[in-house]
Design an enzyme around this catalytic site. Sequence first.
Site, PDB file in Angstrom:
ATOM      1  N   GLU A  50      -1.918   7.298  -6.246  1.00 27.92           N
ATOM      2  CA  GLU A  50      -1.227   6.063  -5.891  1.00 27.92           C
ATOM      3  C   GLU A  50      -0.176   6.360  -4.816  1.00 27.92           C
ATOM      4  O   GLU A  50      -0.016   5.606  -3.865  1.00 27.92           O
ATOM      5  CB  GLU A  50      -0.564   5.524  -7.179  1.00 27.92           C
ATOM      6  CG  GLU A  50       0.347   4.355  -7.027  1.00 27.92           C
ATOM      7  CD  GLU A  50      -0.356   3.016  -7.155  1.00 27.92           C
ATOM      8  OE1 GLU A  50      -1.529   2.928  -6.725  1.00 27.92           O
ATOM      9  OE2 GLU A  50       0.262   2.088  -7.640  1.00 27.92           O
TER      10      GLU A  50
ATOM     11  N   THR B 245       2.214  -3.076  -0.697  1.00 26.80           N
ATOM     12  CA  THR B 245       3.306  -2.306  -1.322  1.00 26.80           C
ATOM     13  C   THR B 245       4.017  -1.415  -0.300  1.00 26.80           C
ATOM     14  O   THR B 245       5.246  -1.282  -0.329  1.00 26.80           O
ATOM     15  CB  THR B 245       2.754  -1.459  -2.482  1.00 26.80           C
ATOM     16  OG1 THR B 245       2.176  -2.336  -3.438  1.00 26.80           O
ATOM     17  CG2 THR B 245       3.834  -0.659  -3.168  1.00 26.80           C
TER      18      THR B 245
HETATM   19  N1  HSE Z   1       7.756   0.031  -8.390  1.00 28.18           N
HETATM   20  C1  HSE Z   1       6.834  -0.229  -7.320  1.00 28.18           C
HETATM   21  C2  HSE Z   1       7.506  -1.092  -6.278  1.00 28.18           C
HETATM   22  C3  HSE Z   1       5.627  -0.912  -7.851  1.00 28.18           C
HETATM   23  O1  HSE Z   1       8.139  -2.084  -6.650  1.00 28.18           O
HETATM   24  O2  HSE Z   1       7.395  -0.772  -5.090  1.00 28.18           O
HETATM   25  C4  HSE Z   1       4.649  -1.272  -6.770  1.00 28.18           C
HETATM   26  O3  HSE Z   1       3.616  -2.061  -7.296  1.00 28.18           O
END
Ligand code: HSE
Length: 309
Positions: free
Chosen positions: A133, A185
């Site tokens: 990931e 993201t």
């Molecule tokens: N914690 C991560 C973010 C999760 O908020 O960037 C991404 O899905």
Amino acid sequence: MSPDRIRILAPATLSNLGCGFDIFGMALREPYDVIEAERTSEPGVIIESIEGPGSDSIPLDAARNSAGLAAMAALKLGRADFGMSIRITKGIRPCSGIGSSGASAAGAAYAANQLMDGALGPQDVVLCAAQAEGTGHGFHADNVGPSVLGGFTIIRSYDPFEIIRIEPPARLRAVVVMPDVLVCTKDARSVLPSQVGLKDMIAETGAASALVAGMMSGDIPLIGRSLTDLVIGPARAHLNPHMAEAMKAATSAGAAGAFLGGSGPCVIAFHDEDADARSIAASMSDVYISNGLSAHAWTTGPGQGCRRL
Ligand code: HSE
């Protein structure tokens, strides 16, 4: 004896839960991806096919795919003398904020481990998925952790890595609303501040501590008022149109609290099983629809982690 072929359900996940950026996560009952994996005599990992919503946007090249990378990491760590072919059926739309690439990574690492007869412990499976990931957008395990382990999870520490699983309250339910917006993201992480003020740190630490207390004692109103987000959500507001109005609509309709799912665009409302989930979902959806965006809403709850079908 380890199987030659396996089908794994890998659930979507909620991450951050407001105040727990990169720390808190929770597995959902649905949606989920299905990973079919088969042992190959040739070493290496091949992605044979990807189907389902948004699959056109996902690379088939295993070295550029979260499932491919997670399987490679797991097979390497387990010193497997075989390879693996993978077929992915996406139930989770990519760029939704509910752990789409994380679920595929978790399912593939979990499948590889099953083919190796459980050579790796659960925390190593999480780490293999998190490495995969992280190749796309920075190392974080708050989606892959709960997708592998189920329930509510806390990353106590990244170095050394330690993840804790807590069973969420039995009465906790979630409404998930997904507007017709895509949030990558990587982009959503690039807009985050590099420093946090002391006042915000105090408020978020208090909320995060109370949220864990609420999860452990089954206090859903306490969980609801602890879903604060003073730092991450505001920095991402321009990527997630109408999220604040959708959260307000959720609480006005009886939800205990609401938050942005991961980097967005899904907005999630937590509520007690006795609340009117349909009215919460309709109120949230109306915010998007009245602003010219379509939105898909569903009701669900906390779920288990990766498992064999
Ligand atoms: N914690 C991560 C973010 C999760 O908020 O960037 C991404 O899905």
